[in-house]
Design a protein around this motif. Structure first.
Motif, mmCIF file in Angstrom:
data_model
loop_
_atom_site.group_PDB
_atom_site.id
_atom_site.type_symbol
_atom_site.label_atom_id
_atom_site.label_comp_id
_atom_site.label_asym_id
_atom_site.label_seq_id
_atom_site.Cartn_x
_atom_site.Cartn_y
_atom_site.Cartn_z
ATOM 1 N N HIS A 1 0.817 -1.221 0.000
ATOM 2 C CA HIS A 1 0.000 0.000 0.000
ATOM 3 C C HIS A 1 0.851 1.271 0.000
ATOM 4 C CE1 HIS A 1 -3.840 -2.074 0.429
ATOM 5 N NE2 HIS A 1 -3.241 -2.895 1.260
ATOM 6 N N ASN A 2 2.158 1.109 -0.193
ATOM 7 C CA ASN A 2 3.069 2.254 -0.292
ATOM 8 C C ASN A 2 2.881 3.215 0.880
ATOM 9 O OD1 ASN A 2 5.109 3.796 -1.488
ATOM 10 N ND2 ASN A 2 3.637 5.040 -2.635
ATOM 11 N N ILE A 3 2.898 2.656 2.088
ATOM 12 C CA ILE A 3 2.653 3.448 3.292
ATOM 13 C C ILE A 3 3.947 4.103 3.748
ATOM 14 C CG2 ILE A 3 1.953 3.353 5.718
ATOM 15 C CD1 ILE A 3 0.133 0.975 4.881
ATOM 16 N N THR A 4 3.980 5.413 3.705
ATOM 17 C CA THR A 4 5.173 6.169 4.100
ATOM 18 C C THR A 4 4.911 7.066 5.307
ATOM 19 O OG1 THR A 4 4.604 7.889 2.491
ATOM 20 C CG2 THR A 4 6.119 6.161 1.757
ATOM 21 N N ASP A 5 3.638 7.178 5.726
ATOM 22 C CA ASP A 5 3.300 7.989 6.896
ATOM 23 C C ASP A 5 2.293 7.220 7.740
ATOM 24 O OD1 ASP A 5 0.358 9.239 6.180
ATOM 25 O OD2 ASP A 5 1.592 8.975 4.400
ATOM 26 N N VAL A 6 2.398 7.405 9.030
ATOM 27 C CA VAL A 6 1.475 6.756 9.968
ATOM 28 C C VAL A 6 1.092 7.776 11.039
ATOM 29 C CG1 VAL A 6 2.336 4.420 9.607
ATOM 30 C CG2 VAL A 6 3.412 5.853 11.351
ATOM 31 N N PRO A 7 -0.043 7.560 11.719
ATOM 32 C CA PRO A 7 -0.948 6.423 11.565
ATOM 33 C C PRO A 7 -1.915 6.589 10.397
ATOM 34 C CG PRO A 7 -1.745 7.864 13.297
ATOM 35 C CD PRO A 7 -0.430 8.443 12.853
ATOM 36 N N ARG A 8 -2.410 5.452 9.933
ATOM 37 C CA ARG A 8 -3.493 5.423 8.957
ATOM 38 C C ARG A 8 -4.524 4.391 9.415
ATOM 39 N NH1 ARG A 8 -1.048 5.330 2.756
ATOM 40 N NH2 ARG A 8 0.634 6.850 3.072
ATOM 41 N N VAL A 9 -5.784 4.712 9.220
ATOM 42 C CA VAL A 9 -6.866 3.744 9.398
ATOM 43 C C VAL A 9 -7.455 3.521 8.016
ATOM 44 C CG1 VAL A 9 -9.028 3.196 10.569
ATOM 45 C CG2 VAL A 9 -7.294 4.592 11.737
ATOM 46 N N MET A 10 -7.478 2.272 7.574
ATOM 47 C CA MET A 10 -7.794 1.971 6.186
ATOM 48 C C MET A 10 -8.793 0.822 6.094
ATOM 49 S SD MET A 10 -3.746 1.689 5.246
ATOM 50 C CE MET A 10 -3.928 1.480 3.476
ATOM 51 N N VAL A 11 -9.648 0.889 5.080
ATOM 52 C CA VAL A 11 -10.425 -0.282 4.675
ATOM 53 C C VAL A 11 -9.771 -0.812 3.416
ATOM 54 C CG1 VAL A 11 -12.671 -1.180 3.982
ATOM 55 C CG2 VAL A 11 -12.541 0.674 5.665
ATOM 56 N N VAL A 12 -9.332 -2.076 3.464
ATOM 57 C CA VAL A 12 -8.492 -2.614 2.397
ATOM 58 C C VAL A 12 -9.006 -3.972 1.936
ATOM 59 C CG1 VAL A 12 -6.416 -1.414 3.190
ATOM 60 C CG2 VAL A 12 -6.955 -3.683 4.095
ATOM 61 N N PRO A 13 -8.678 -4.355 0.697
ATOM 62 C CA PRO A 13 -8.967 -5.723 0.254
ATOM 63 C C PRO A 13 -8.091 -6.706 1.026
ATOM 64 C CG PRO A 13 -8.415 -4.271 -1.600
ATOM 65 C CD PRO A 13 -8.043 -3.548 -0.353
#
Length: 206
Positions: free
Chosen positions: A131-143
């Motif tokens: 998901h190319n996550i480079t910053d946190v926090p994140r709350v995500m709905v994902v497959p």
């Protein structure tokens, strides 16, 4: 009763020649004692993920972990320690080699303040890369990916150091607006139901 909740893909498919048998045993034992994995979700094709880092303020991380626990959600970390990069002339390193021999086991204690509070924790560098996550926090709905992932894009994303309730409510608002545009989307309908259920478990808190 605590279940063994460490992402096994992170530990088991390693080139075990990188570690001695004693080190492998220590890693697994430490993981079993102090790190938990993502619980099974009733929805088989999407899930709510919370990505975080130990670099976040400890109080914020603990509060998020406690709220995630109550909502039935999990904190996902990229890894522990500092990743060791390959030189151009080197063969690709295993996960254990990239993070340092024995380093995973040595850093299990870093998560203890979260697991002692009952928070669910998993380590999943593949998820961060996907998901190319480079910053946190994140709350995500994902497959949810059971094998190869054909789709890496998150369905809904909330960013920033805010309360879990605030993030979930922001996701619900975004999902509702998208559903107005695409009212036949079963994916969005499932996402909104997941968020509603998490909010109900979380209860009335800031």
């Amino acid at each position: 009763m605590k279940r063994f909740l460490m992402t096994l893909a992170f530990l088991l498919p390693l080139n075990t020649s990188a570690l001695t048998p004693g080190e492998v045993q220590a890693i697994v034992q430490q993981a079993q004692e102090s790190v938990q994995t993502l619980p099974q979700t009733q929805e088989e094709d999407i899930a709510i993920a919370i990505t975080v880092s130990l670099s976040m303020p400890r109080a914020s991380l603990l509060k998020l972990g406690q709220d995630a626990r109550d909502a039935g959600l999990t904190l996902t970390f990229r890894g522990v320690g500092t990743e060791i990069q390959n030189r151009p002339d080197e063969n690709p390193r295993t996960v254990a080699q990239r993070y340092g021999k024995g380093l995973i086991a040595r850093h299990m204690e870093d998560f203890k303040f979260l697991t002692d509070a009952g928070a669910n924790v998993q380590i999943d560098p593949v998820f961060f890369a996907r998901h190319n996550i480079t910053d946190v926090p994140r709350v995500m709905v994902v497959p949810v990916c059971r094998s190869a992932c054909e789709r890496a894009q998150a369905i809904l994303v909330a960013r920033g150091d805010v309360s879990l309730r605030y993030a979930l409510e922001a996701l619900f608002k975004e999902g509702t607006e998208k559903l107005r545009v695409n009212p036949n989307s079963q994916e969005l309908q499932k996402a909104l139901k997941l968020i509603e259920d998490a909010l109900a478990r979380l209860g009335d808190r800031s």
